[in-house]
Design an enzyme around this catalytic site. Structure first.
Site, PDB file in Angstrom:
ATOM      1  N   GLY A 141      83.468 -32.204 -62.199  1.00 10.72           N
ATOM      2  CA  GLY A 141      84.154 -30.952 -61.896  1.00 10.72           C
ATOM      3  C   GLY A 141      85.651 -31.183 -61.936  1.00 10.72           C
ATOM      4  O   GLY A 141      86.124 -32.297 -61.691  1.00 10.72           O
ATOM      5  N   GLN A 152      94.549 -29.394 -60.490  1.00  9.46           N
ATOM      6  CA  GLN A 152      94.532 -30.848 -60.703  1.00  9.46           C
ATOM      7  C   GLN A 152      95.222 -31.246 -62.009  1.00  9.46           C
ATOM      8  O   GLN A 152      95.546 -32.414 -62.203  1.00  9.46           O
ATOM      9  CB  GLN A 152      93.088 -31.377 -60.716  1.00  9.46           C
ATOM     10  CG  GLN A 152      92.414 -31.289 -59.350  1.00  9.46           C
ATOM     11  CD  GLN A 152      91.015 -31.864 -59.402  1.00  9.46           C
ATOM     12  OE1 GLN A 152      90.078 -31.176 -59.773  1.00  9.46           O
ATOM     13  NE2 GLN A 152      90.874 -33.129 -59.047  1.00  9.46           N
ATOM     14  N   CYS A 211      86.868 -37.548 -55.732  1.00  4.54           N
ATOM     15  CA  CYS A 211      87.735 -36.546 -56.357  1.00  4.54           C
ATOM     16  C   CYS A 211      88.621 -37.265 -57.365  1.00  4.54           C
ATOM     17  O   CYS A 211      89.152 -38.326 -57.070  1.00  4.54           O
ATOM     18  CB  CYS A 211      88.591 -35.861 -55.282  1.00  4.54           C
ATOM     19  SG  CYS A 211      89.717 -34.625 -55.962  1.00  4.54           S
ATOM     20  N   LEU A 212      88.773 -36.672 -58.547  1.00  6.21           N
ATOM     21  CA  LEU A 212      89.577 -37.307 -59.595  1.00  6.21           C
ATOM     22  C   LEU A 212      91.048 -37.417 -59.188  1.00  6.21           C
ATOM     23  O   LEU A 212      91.776 -38.220 -59.760  1.00  6.21           O
ATOM     24  CB  LEU A 212      89.449 -36.529 -60.906  1.00  6.21           C
ATOM     25  CG  LEU A 212      88.046 -36.526 -61.534  1.00  6.21           C
ATOM     26  CD1 LEU A 212      88.003 -35.594 -62.734  1.00  6.21           C
ATOM     27  CD2 LEU A 212      87.619 -37.938 -61.931  1.00  6.21           C
ATOM     28  N   HIS A 257      83.540 -27.846 -53.581  1.00  9.78           N
ATOM     29  CA  HIS A 257      84.638 -28.814 -53.723  1.00  9.78           C
ATOM     30  C   HIS A 257      85.724 -28.251 -54.642  1.00  9.78           C
ATOM     31  O   HIS A 257      86.916 -28.285 -54.305  1.00  9.78           O
ATOM     32  CB  HIS A 257      84.066 -30.136 -54.273  1.00  9.78           C
ATOM     33  CG  HIS A 257      85.098 -31.193 -54.531  1.00  9.78           C
ATOM     34  ND1 HIS A 257      85.160 -32.358 -53.794  1.00  9.78           N
ATOM     35  CD2 HIS A 257      86.105 -31.269 -55.448  1.00  9.78           C
ATOM     36  CE1 HIS A 257      86.176 -33.093 -54.249  1.00  9.78           C
ATOM     37  NE2 HIS A 257      86.754 -32.455 -55.257  1.00  9.78           N
ATOM     38  N   HIS A 307      89.825 -26.702 -54.016  1.00  8.73           N
ATOM     39  CA  HIS A 307      91.067 -27.053 -54.724  1.00  8.73           C
ATOM     40  C   HIS A 307      91.926 -25.818 -54.982  1.00  8.73           C
ATOM     41  O   HIS A 307      93.152 -25.895 -54.950  1.00  8.73           O
ATOM     42  CB  HIS A 307      90.746 -27.702 -56.074  1.00  8.73           C
ATOM     43  CG  HIS A 307      90.495 -29.181 -56.009  1.00  8.73           C
ATOM     44  ND1 HIS A 307      91.443 -30.075 -55.563  1.00  8.73           N
ATOM     45  CD2 HIS A 307      89.413 -29.930 -56.365  1.00  8.73           C
ATOM     46  CE1 HIS A 307      90.946 -31.311 -55.640  1.00  8.73           C
ATOM     47  NE2 HIS A 307      89.717 -31.247 -56.114  1.00  8.73           N
TER      48      HIS A 307
HETATM   49 NI    NI Z   1      88.427 -32.859 -56.443  1.00  6.32          NI
END
Ligand code: NI
Length: 164
Positions: A46, A51, A94-95, A136, A140
């Site tokens: 995801g 991000q 999380c990336l 999630h 964000h």
């Molecule tokens: Ni994330």
């Protein structure tokens, strides 16, 4: 399509609430395609627009691709219409917080409404990992990362781990 740089915590944009997408136009379609490319390359399941520094209410997800065919979902202006009272706690990464895994409590099921890249509204009840991933990524868009969902003690430990 382009693999975009993924912002890393504590970049301030990861704590900022995103704006509604005004309309699904070519720029939004290109952003979504680049986000999917970025998510698959990471590799992740995801990715939310903030991000990659795009402060818009848009996320992409594909929870099953590592085990099978790609089934990308692009969610524009998503809304969580309902969340089950039944909750479960499980590990989340999380990336934007590489190397960190946190135990997060989430609703086991949610009803998600969103606009697809064709401009049409969709609604679906999500369960299991799909429900967790949607919550999630939705977080964000409100400037919330996993750290914000932890107790003060657990967050302090996690932040020490990030700094290490
Ligand atoms: Ni994330």
């Amino acid at each position: 399509m382009t693999v975009l740089p993924i912002l890393q915590w504590p970049d301030a944009r990861l704590s900022t609430r995103c704006a509604e997408v005004e309309g699904v136009d070519e720029a939004v379609r290109i952003l979504a395609a680049d986000m999917l490319e970025t998510m698959y390359a990471a590799p992740g399941r995801g990715l939310a627009a903030p991000q990659v520094g795009a402060m818009l209410r848009l996320f992409v997800m594909d929870t099953g691709w590592k085990a099978g065919a790609r089934q990308p979902r692009v969610c524009v202006n998503p809304d969580l219409l309902w969340m089950s009272d039944d909750r479960a706690t499980g590990p989340e990464g999380c990336l934007s917080l590489p190397g960190l895994t946190s135990e997060i409590s989430r609703a086991r099921a949610v009803r998600l409404r969103w606009i697809g890249l064709d401009g049409a509204e969709r609604e679906e009840e999500l369960h299991g990992f799909d429900a967790i991933c949607a919550q999630h990524e939705f977080d964000h868009l409100d400037g919330i990362v996993t750290l914000h969902r932890l107790s003060p003690e657990a967050r302090a430990r996690a932040e020490a781990e990030i700094r290490a």
